[in-house]
Design a protein around this motif. Structure first.
Motif, PDB file in Angstrom:
ATOM      1  N   SER A 171      14.630 -26.471   9.958  1.00  0.00           N
ATOM      2  CA  SER A 171      13.329 -25.865   9.696  1.00  0.00           C
ATOM      3  C   SER A 171      12.212 -26.818  10.090  1.00  0.00           C
ATOM      4  N   ARG A 172      11.166 -26.253  10.675  1.00  0.00           N
ATOM      5  CA  ARG A 172      10.020 -27.046  11.092  1.00  0.00           C
ATOM      6  C   ARG A 172       8.837 -26.843  10.150  1.00  0.00           C
ATOM      7  N   GLY A 173       9.096 -26.383   8.960  1.00  0.00           N
ATOM      8  CA  GLY A 173       8.037 -26.237   7.976  1.00  0.00           C
ATOM      9  C   GLY A 173       7.478 -24.825   7.929  1.00  0.00           C
ATOM     10  N   ALA A 174       6.240 -24.727   7.492  1.00  0.00           N
ATOM     11  CA  ALA A 174       5.630 -23.415   7.260  1.00  0.00           C
ATOM     12  C   ALA A 174       5.336 -22.663   8.553  1.00  0.00           C
ATOM     13  N   ASP A 175       5.224 -23.374   9.681  1.00  0.00           N
ATOM     14  CA  ASP A 175       4.934 -22.692  10.940  1.00  0.00           C
ATOM     15  C   ASP A 175       6.195 -22.309  11.717  1.00  0.00           C
ATOM     16  N   ASP A 176       7.360 -22.451  11.091  1.00  0.00           N
ATOM     17  CA  ASP A 176       8.611 -22.047  11.726  1.00  0.00           C
ATOM     18  C   ASP A 176       8.639 -20.519  11.843  1.00  0.00           C
ATOM     19  N   SER A 177       8.870 -20.034  13.047  1.00  0.00           N
ATOM     20  CA  SER A 177       8.819 -18.583  13.272  1.00  0.00           C
ATOM     21  C   SER A 177       9.895 -17.840  12.487  1.00  0.00           C
ATOM     22  N   ARG A 178      11.004 -18.508  12.179  1.00  0.00           N
ATOM     23  CA  ARG A 178      12.042 -17.853  11.386  1.00  0.00           C
ATOM     24  C   ARG A 178      11.550 -17.591   9.967  1.00  0.00           C
ATOM     25  N   SER A 179      10.845 -18.549   9.408  1.00  0.00           N
ATOM     26  CA  SER A 179      10.288 -18.362   8.061  1.00  0.00           C
ATOM     27  C   SER A 179       9.217 -17.282   8.050  1.00  0.00           C
ATOM     28  N   ILE A 180       8.397 -17.271   9.092  1.00  0.00           N
ATOM     29  CA  ILE A 180       7.353 -16.254   9.195  1.00  0.00           C
ATOM     30  C   ILE A 180       7.978 -14.870   9.325  1.00  0.00           C
ATOM     31  N   LEU A 181       9.028 -14.762  10.151  1.00  0.00           N
ATOM     32  CA  LEU A 181       9.719 -13.486  10.326  1.00  0.00           C
ATOM     33  C   LEU A 181      10.351 -13.012   9.022  1.00  0.00           C
ATOM     34  N   MET A 182      10.955 -13.924   8.275  1.00  0.00           N
ATOM     35  CA  MET A 182      11.536 -13.537   6.977  1.00  0.00           C
ATOM     36  C   MET A 182      10.459 -13.030   6.029  1.00  0.00           C
ATOM     37  N   GLY A 183       9.321 -13.677   6.019  1.00  0.00           N
ATOM     38  CA  GLY A 183       8.215 -13.237   5.173  1.00  0.00           C
ATOM     39  C   GLY A 183       7.704 -11.866   5.569  1.00  0.00           C
ATOM     40  N   ASN A 184       7.575 -11.642   6.882  1.00  0.00           N
ATOM     41  CA  ASN A 184       7.106 -10.340   7.361  1.00  0.00           C
ATOM     42  C   ASN A 184       8.101  -9.231   7.044  1.00  0.00           C
ATOM     43  N   MET A 185       9.395  -9.529   7.193  1.00  0.00           N
ATOM     44  CA  MET A 185      10.409  -8.522   6.869  1.00  0.00           C
ATOM     45  C   MET A 185      10.385  -8.193   5.379  1.00  0.00           C
ATOM     46  N   SER A 186      10.239  -9.207   4.543  1.00  0.00           N
ATOM     47  CA  SER A 186      10.159  -8.975   3.098  1.00  0.00           C
ATOM     48  C   SER A 186       8.936  -8.145   2.730  1.00  0.00           C
ATOM     49  N   GLU A 187       7.815  -8.475   3.347  1.00  0.00           N
ATOM     50  CA  GLU A 187       6.578  -7.763   3.048  1.00  0.00           C
ATOM     51  C   GLU A 187       6.673  -6.289   3.443  1.00  0.00           C
ATOM     52  N   TYR A 188       7.197  -6.008   4.643  1.00  0.00           N
ATOM     53  CA  TYR A 188       7.263  -4.621   5.089  1.00  0.00           C
ATOM     54  C   TYR A 188       8.319  -3.835   4.320  1.00  0.00           C
ATOM     55  N   ALA A 189       9.429  -4.481   3.992  1.00  0.00           N
ATOM     56  CA  ALA A 189      10.443  -3.803   3.179  1.00  0.00           C
ATOM     57  C   ALA A 189       9.873  -3.467   1.801  1.00  0.00           C
ATOM     58  N   GLY A 190       9.110  -4.371   1.237  1.00  0.00           N
ATOM     59  CA  GLY A 190       8.465  -4.107  -0.042  1.00  0.00           C
ATOM     60  C   GLY A 190       7.472  -2.966   0.042  1.00  0.00           C
ATOM     61  N   TYR A 191       6.719  -2.922   1.143  1.00  0.00           N
ATOM     62  CA  TYR A 191       5.775  -1.822   1.337  1.00  0.00           C
ATOM     63  C   TYR A 191       6.514  -0.490   1.425  1.00  0.00           C
ATOM     64  N   LEU A 192       7.581  -0.449   2.244  1.00  0.00           N
ATOM     65  CA  LEU A 192       8.339   0.809   2.385  1.00  0.00           C
ATOM     66  C   LEU A 192       8.911   1.254   1.050  1.00  0.00           C
ATOM     67  N   ARG A 193       9.443   0.313   0.296  1.00  0.00           N
ATOM     68  CA  ARG A 193      10.018   0.683  -1.008  1.00  0.00           C
ATOM     69  C   ARG A 193       8.934   1.163  -1.973  1.00  0.00           C
ATOM     70  N   SER A 194       7.767   0.533  -1.935  1.00  0.00           N
ATOM     71  CA  SER A 194       6.710   0.933  -2.873  1.00  0.00           C
ATOM     72  C   SER A 194       6.169   2.320  -2.558  1.00  0.00           C
ATOM     73  N   VAL A 195       6.180   2.696  -1.288  1.00  0.00           N
ATOM     74  CA  VAL A 195       5.625   3.985  -0.896  1.00  0.00           C
ATOM     75  C   VAL A 195       6.670   5.099  -0.978  1.00  0.00           C
ATOM     76  N   TYR A 196       7.898   4.825  -0.500  1.00  0.00           N
ATOM     77  CA  TYR A 196       8.871   5.904  -0.321  1.00  0.00           C
ATOM     78  C   TYR A 196      10.044   5.892  -1.287  1.00  0.00           C
ATOM     79  N   ASP A 197      10.275   4.823  -2.004  1.00  0.00           N
ATOM     80  CA  ASP A 197      11.430   4.754  -2.902  1.00  0.00           C
ATOM     81  C   ASP A 197      10.999   5.056  -4.329  1.00  0.00           C
ATOM     82  N   LYS A 198      10.697   6.312  -4.568  1.00  0.00           N
ATOM     83  CA  LYS A 198      10.233   6.708  -5.904  1.00  0.00           C
ATOM     84  C   LYS A 198      11.126   7.780  -6.453  1.00  0.00           C
TER      85      LYS A 198
END
Length: 101
Positions: free
Chosen positions: A74-101
């Protein structure tokens, strides 16, 4: 003698004569809309599940890279893998909050 305006902004605007809106939908259109929304909801929940699985796989890969103790770690906070994991978590959370009811 009558005056006929030639400028387009002076001509009368036609009124809408088509039947639109919820009051004019047939039962078939209502059912088709419901089926489309159900398919979207199912696809969104499936997408969220797969995003979470991909995030977990990427996390395992990043941990394996860190264990190698070489330049692939890992190269720290600017590592693209960490950023990608964060983006995937954020969008999955959004989808669940909107459609998983």
């Amino acid at each position: 003698m009558s005056f006929e305006p030639t400028l387009p902004f002076r001509k009368p605007v036609p009124t809408q004569l088509s039947m639109t809106g919820d009051d004019w939908k047939s039962d078939r259109e209502v059912k088709a809309q419901a089926r489309a929304e159900a398919a979207r909801k199912k696809a969104a929940v499936e997408c969220a599940r797969k995003l979470e699985a991909a995030r977990d796989a990427l996390s395992a890969y990043l941990l394996a890279c860190i264990d190698c103790n070489d330049a692939s770690g890992s190269r720290g906070a600017d590592d693209s893998r960490s950023i990608l994991m964060g983006n995937m978590s954020e969008y999955a959370g959004y989808l669940r909050s909107v459609y998983d009811k």
